[in-house]
Design an enzyme around this catalytic site. Structure first.
Site: not given
Length: 833
Positions: A47, A69, A422
């Site tokens: 917002h 939003e 990894n």
């Protein structure tokens, strides 16, 4: 334009910080979808960015955040459950927001032609329209644009319909839950926006305020409510004046005033209230809301990094001066032992030393950042990677408050990305395989940071399949990285280090995640740049642990001072694993290369004098001193002639003409004023490898051993200002058959010493220009002459004279007159004839 640019910079700094935090919070939300407080926090961030973007006319950014939003709003009202698929779309929106913000930073607008938000907007709208629970009905779309208009009328124990602007001050905000407080605040904002704006707030009459007289307002004297009202009023006036197209001159005045006032809170009229809501949450509720965005600017100031660098340089000079002062005090204390003034001088020196150290720590802390700034992006990385690989992986982060120098924080990100990837790709097994092995379906990766002395340790651990050293050796042989004989002599720990070799990979096929043998090589290269060390431990079937040990700062460091022949060097202590004392018999030669067996490891061994091609003027002693150096995944043994000690040093550049010398990182000024070169461990490792391949240490040591079998091989210098005394000494020593050279005083003797190889010196005490005591002191300053026999031949016979002779470094003290036989015996004894 300066005001606009300043406002834009503030917006970007704040937006990037908020989005980085939002990224982490979204991953946390996926694991805890019912965490309403977290949902509200994420919603407020979206917002705020939307409001700020709208105020600065960034339409593309505003459109994207508005639709995201809407999804978050439905979720926080329990009208939508966040699933991994929905989270994928939300995270895709966040990535697009990052891209747009980066484009704004580089270009000043949000057009970002390479970022198409329409497909993302369509997905977000589909989520809002297609996944809303049937039990909850949405408010009309016309009202949805006004934040808080579709809030449920009853939240917790609060009936919003009963709250009006008139009775709002009767509400006990401290007794409300976070959800109730949010709902009440949004309801009040809605009521205020619908009602006519009050003309008077507190003691301020808004009708009297214009753009022309706005600079006369004393904002510091206003209450928060008055300040909010004034700022909103000024924004309204500016918007009206822009619509009426005033003259250019008027525009400058009108834009200047409101933007100076608006800098702390850049929302438009509709966005001011949510910002105020955050302020209320912090000030009235006194509740610990995580990192309230609107208060960050009030808690900190932004300082140009160049200023901190300059401050660090000044502290470095202060540290050098402190070291020099301590050295001078030690010299004075030795000379004037027992004097009363020494105690007072000691107090002053100690005080300066303590204050300097405290100041140095304080300045270094201003450059320190929590490593959490790097760690925060990994929950998202692990989440995306595990979904891509079809695995279930949980990331546990510890020690994110551990602090590191800013320059190191900037370099450590890439290595950690590769190591986390990894662990997830190669370490954690697929869920079905883990179940068969009796492990939990969900794998775990731990990422922790902690301090260890003057180093920071970053540990990456997983509970996956671990590494098989024999398999690693076979892979390395297949790829031509090592030979079979090297593999046979390789320990398990050395085998684990093979994964850091360029081109090495255990992946069965090349994918977008792994298989090219590049990632871990990047880790090794970057850690070496930081003078760091990598340690690996693994157990097949149980998992692997990687430890990165990195110095806290690269500006002022602890160093081990060593001597190689006559030259002194400073070795960064962060790269010194240990120091050992050996004898020549401990050195082995394997395939023409010198090695040292230290416990279970076989380390390459190199003489420091060979690396830098230093002339060998000192004969090796019975014991050899070895510094075990570590960098990244590599270790070597470095033979030096002496250990001087540990010292705090300041790294200085060698300047344009001398920079770039292989093996040398810079220089430092020691307490005695002399310049000492600082070793660049990374470069030294490469030089050591070349030297190790072509120079055998035992042969190198024997080069310094000069065999002298006959008296003619020895040279003795006679130093006396009396020609008759020199003749008497010459007549006595010629019978021995040694070579003799003469000097008339101390200065002449020093010059002769530099150009001749002398095995002993007979020195008179009373001489012009430089006496015998001073000559002995000067000679003993050089390591080369530490063992050179110095024999005083003088008529000064008092006990004090003899004691001083011993103090300055005389080996023997002969008083005149003396017999020929006595002089010959003393010289024979000192030469070993």
């Amino acid at each position: 334009m300066d005001e606009i640019q300043e406002l834009l910079e503030d917006f970007l700094i704040e937006a990037f910080e908020m989005i980085e935090e939002m990224d982490q919070d979204l991953v946390e939300l996926e694991n805890s979808p019912d965490d309403l407080e977290l949902l509200n926090k994420i919603f407020r961030v979206a917002h705020t960015i939307k409001g700020s973007g709208s105020f600065l006319n960034f339409d593309k950014l505003t459109r994207l955040t508005h639709h995201m939003e809407a999804v978050l709003d439905k979720a926080r009202k329990s009208e939508l459950t966040i699933t991994p698929e929905i989270m994928d779309v939300i995270l895709e929106s966040v990535d697009a927001m990052k891209g747009i913000l980066e484009y704004i930073r580089d270009n000043g607008d949000d057009s970002a032609p390479n970022i198409d938000i329409e497909p993302i907007v369509v997905k977000l709208d589909a989520i809002v329209n297609g996944n809303a629970p049937s039990a909850a009905q949405e408010a009309p779309k016309e009202e949805s644009k006004s934040e808080g208009s579709d809030k449920p009328r009853i939240v917790g124990s609060i009936n919003l319909d009963e709250i009006t602007l008139d009775n709002a001050d009767e509400i006990d905000l401290d007794s409300l839950s976070p959800e109730e407080l949010d709902a009440v605040l949004e309801h009040l904002v809605e009521l205020r926006n619908k009602s006519e704006k009050p003309k008077k707030v507190g003691n301020i009459n808004l009708d009297e305020i214009t753009l022309e007289n706005a600079d006369e307002i004393d904002l510091d004297s206003l209450t928060p409510e008055e300040a909010d009202a004034v700022l909103e009023h000024l924004v309204e006036l500016r918007n009206k004046s822009e619509n009426e197209e005033p003259s250019k001159e008027e525009k400058k005045e009108e834009k200047k005033e409101p933007k100076e006032e608006k800098t702390p809170q850049p929302e438009t009229k509709k966005e001011v209230a949510p910002a105020k809501k955050q302020e209320l949450t912090k000030e009235q509720k006194k509740k610990e809301v995580k990192k309230a965005i609107s208060s960050v600017a009030e808690q900190t100031i932004r300082v140009d990094v160049k200023r901190l660098d300059q401050l660090m340089n000044l502290i470095g000079e202060l540290v050098l001066a402190k070291n020099r002062l301590i050295k001078i005090y030690n010299d004075v204390e030795e000379r004037y032992e027992g004097e009363k003034f020494l105690e007072e001088l000691n107090q002053v020196v100690s005080s300066i030393s303590i204050v300097t150290t405290d100041l140095q720590i304080a300045v270094m802390k201003t450059r320190m950042l929590p490593i959490g700034k790097v760690f925060n992006k990994f929950p998202r990385l692990v989440r995306d990677l595990s979904r891509e690989l079809g695995k279930k992986v949980k990331l546990i982060i510890e020690g994110e408050d551990t602090e590191l120098d800013k320059s190191i924080i900037e370099e450590i990100g890439d290595p950690l990305v590769h190591m986390i990837r990894n662990s997830v790709d190669h370490g954690i097994e697929p869920p079905e395989e883990r179940v068969k092995l009796g492990k939990p379906e969900e794998g775990t990766v731990w990422l922790r940071a902690y301090n260890e002395g003057n180093m920071i340790v970053i540990e990456i651990k997983d509970d996956g399949k671990g590494m098989d050293p024999e398999m690693l050796k076979r892979k390395a042989i297949e790829k031509g990285i090592i030979t079979e004989s090297e593999a046979a002599n390789m320990s398990d720990k050395e085998a684990f280090m093979l994964i850091f070799k360029p081109g090495f990979s255990t992946a069965a096929k090349v994918t977008s995640v792994s298989g090219r043998g590049v990632g871990m090589d990047v880790v090794k290269t970057n850690i070496e740049k930081l003078n760091g060390i990598i340690e690996v431990d693994s157990a097949p079937g149980k998992g692997s642990t990687f430890k990165l040990k990195i110095p806290l700062t690269l500006a002022i460091i602890q160093a081990l001072l060593v001597a190689s022949q006559e030259d002194l060097f400073a070795v960064p202590l962060s790269n010194v694993i240990e120091t050992v004392r050996i004898v020549e018999e401990d050195i082995y030669t394997i395939e023409g290369k010198s090695v040292l067996k230290l416990r279970e490891e076989v380390l390459p061994l190199v003489n420091m004098a060979d690396i830098f091609e230093i002339e060998k003027v000192l004969e090796p002693e019975k014991y050899l001193y070895v510094v075990i150096l570590g960098l990244g995944a590599t270790k070597i043994g470095l033979i030096v002639d002496r250990f001087i000690g540990q010292e705090e040093i300041v790294i200085k550049s060698l300047g344009e003409f001398l920079k770039g010398i292989p093996g040398i990182a810079g220089a430092t000024i020691r307490g005695d004023g002399r310049v000492t070169l600082i070793i660049d461990v990374g470069s030294l490792m490469r030089l050591a490898k070349e030297t190790h391949n072509k120079k055998i240490v035992t042969e190198s040591l024997n080069e310094a051993k000069k065999k002298k079998e006959k008296p003619e091989d020895y040279t003795v210098m006679l130093v006396d200002d009396s020609a008759m005394d020199r003749k008497i000494m010459r007549n006595a020593l010629e019978e021995l058959g040694v070579k003799l050279i003469e000097a008339k005083d101390g200065l002449e003797a020093l010059q002769a010493l530099k150009s001749n190889e002398v095995d002993a010196m007979l020195i008179d005490i009373e001489m012009p220009r430089m006496d015998g005591y001073t000559l002995a002191q000067e000679i003993r300053k050089y390591n080369k002459y530490r063992k050179l026999p110095l024999i005083a031949v003088t008529s000064r016979t008092t006990k004090a004279d003899r004691v001083r002779g011993v103090e300055v470094g005389m080996n023997e003290y002969i008083t005149k007159p003396y017999t020929t036989e006595y002089l010959q015996n003393v010289v024979r004894r000192n030469l070993g004839l």
